[in-house]
Each structure stands twice: as structure tokens, then as C-alpha cells.
Design an enzyme around this catalytic site. Sequence first.
Site, short mmCIF file in Angstrom:
data_model
loop_
_atom_site.label_atom_id
_atom_site.label_comp_id
_atom_site.label_asym_id
_atom_site.label_seq_id
_atom_site.Cartn_x
_atom_site.Cartn_y
_atom_site.Cartn_z
N ASP A 289 -0.87 0.90 8.96
CA ASP A 289 -2.13 0.19 8.76
C ASP A 289 -1.81 -1.28 8.55
OD1 ASP A 289 -4.66 -0.73 7.97
OD2 ASP A 289 -5.10 1.08 6.81
N ARG A 291 -4.23 -3.68 8.21
CA ARG A 291 -5.42 -4.38 7.70
C ARG A 291 -5.13 -5.09 6.38
NH1 ARG A 291 -9.57 0.60 7.93
NH2 ARG A 291 -7.65 1.62 7.23
#
Length: 357
Positions: A289, A291
Site C-alpha cells: 500500500d 497511500r
Amino acid sequence: MGFAPDITERLARARADLRMGVPVVLESGALVLAAETLNAARLAEVRAMGAASIAITSHRASTLKVAAYDGDLTRIALPVDAALTWVRGIADPADDLRQPMKGPLHARREGSAEPARAAIALTKAARLLPAAIMVDLPNPVSFAQSHNLTVVPDSAALATDLSPLDPIIAARMPLDASEAGRLHIFRPHDGAEEHYAVEIGQPPRDKPVLARLHSACFTGDVLGSLKCDCGPQLRGALAQMGQEGAGVLLYLNQEGRGIGLANKMRAYSLQDQGFDTVEANHRLGFEDDERDFRIGAEILRRMGFSSVRLLTNNPAKVARMNDSGIEVVERVALKVGENRHNHHYLATKASKSGHLL
């Protein structure tokens, strides 16, 4: 000198240059080109300059079975006869199963890996495959000036500070979920994508607000893709806020867990080859991930909120909000959208990413 770009603006230029295939220069003394946008003419020029390397992350190195002596990355010596297809094959896993043997690959150990780390950070920020062609420059600033190239300090490329966000405009926007809708637009100083906040009703700023951090998903939110649960989560969150009469949905432009739509489609293609969502990201060279949920915390803060009831199945979002100074007083489950096409995807999110499903 007042018209000269500051470091934030230079970084934005560097990202744009790399996306167009234009090289950038690191102050430490390296010419950097994104492997994804490299063309044959520039590759030939790089080869003529002497010993060059292609920097890739340790995740991609693991797939290629090459040692990552630098820990989080490896620097592979560029063969003197390397063709553009070879470079693309190192960077892009699309043909790995059809052509698994790329070598022999020689990982370099000499010198600092920091320039390569900065180069990979720049390609990621440009939403390109995390792979960069690099060649040493004895006089980087003069080289950049003579070729009209952007110069970037290595430390700036590696910086992880959150770019400040400015509220641009807010306007009333009646929605299916609630006629009392209002859309806020926030623009980061670094020239990256804008982010949005959908405010339902008039939630009091001194109480925990029902909130969701929703990452953009063009395929699920707009097209109704059945490969994920994003669309149902978006509509379900807004519906719940409409029923309660108040809430804030943060729509963060971090498509594909922060790797961009093109790389997300590459991951989908790898999933069609039998890899799960985490394995696909790793084969591309990304983390599980990518983000940055601090963006959501900053928007909430700018809107006057300090605590939330967070609509999420992802404990990482709860942790990031608390770490960023936004108190999560309650995690509100949002279990919607499972179907026969995304069952394995959701199971992977639960088993490998800790989602509470």
C-alpha cells in the site's frame, strides 16, 4: 531570482519530465531516466556515457532473482548492448511468465545507494513503474545547464513531509444520498492531484464526525467494476451519512492504493495470471500500500474537525488518523460489495493487509 522555481516546484517539474521521458539530474551526481518512458535514442546516449545502472526495488529484485545488496533496492549493471526491450523487461513484469530469464543480472555493491533511492522515489511520485536508468555525472549542475534539465537535491526527492493543502472552493451539491451535500476542493502545494471532501449536512466541529477516507477508484466508483468493493463502499458510506444527517467523506486521489490507474491495471493483468493483489504489487516493485492517509487527517483538520467515527474495515487507517492527531473514537464497520468476482481479493485484504472483514 523571484521568478525562479523553489524546490517544491522543481520536484513537480521533475515528475512531469520523467513522465514525458525527459531525464532529470540529481545534485549528488547522477542522470536519471524513468525506465517506463525511456526511448531508444536516449538509451543509446546513456550507453555512450559509460557504466550505467537500472535501479529497481527489492520487491522487483526478488521476482527477478537478483540480490538486493542495498536492502530496499538493487542496482543492476546495464549491459553495454542493452536494448529497450531488455530495459522494459526488467521494469515491467507483464512478460515474466513468458520470458522468466532476464539475466545474467549483475547487482552492484560499490558506491552509495542513496541516489538510486532518490531516483526510485521520483518515479513512484510520477506514478510510473519504480525503475530508473542511472549514469554518474562528474559535473551534474553544469551538465544540467548545458542540456536544459531539471536539477533535484537527493534529500528533496527522498523527503516524506506532507505537502500543505489549500482549500480552493466549496459549493452546495445535492446528492442522491442527501440533498444537504457540499463539495470542498483541496489543492496541495506540490502540484499533485487535488483531493475532495463531501460534507453531508452541517456536522458540528466540536463532536466526532462520521467520516470515511475513500481512495479514488475509477474502475469501481465510476464503472461499477466487480473486482473490488470500492463502489459499494463509496455509496454505502454516503448513504449512511445521509441517514444520520451529517458526515464527511474524504475522496483522496490515490488510485490503486497510491500507484496510479495505469499501474493498477498492470496489477489487474498480473492478477489474471494468478497472482493476488499484494503479490501483483510486489512484482511491479511497489509496497502493499503506497497511500498516505495523512492527507485525510490534514483535510479534516483544515475543516475544523479533531475527532471522528471512522467508517472503515482497515485498522491501518485508524492508526494513521490517531498518529496524525485526529482521534478515532469509534471504528464503524462498512461491509458491503462482496461478490463472486472479488471474493479472493477481499480474502487477501483480510489475510495479508489486516482488514476486518
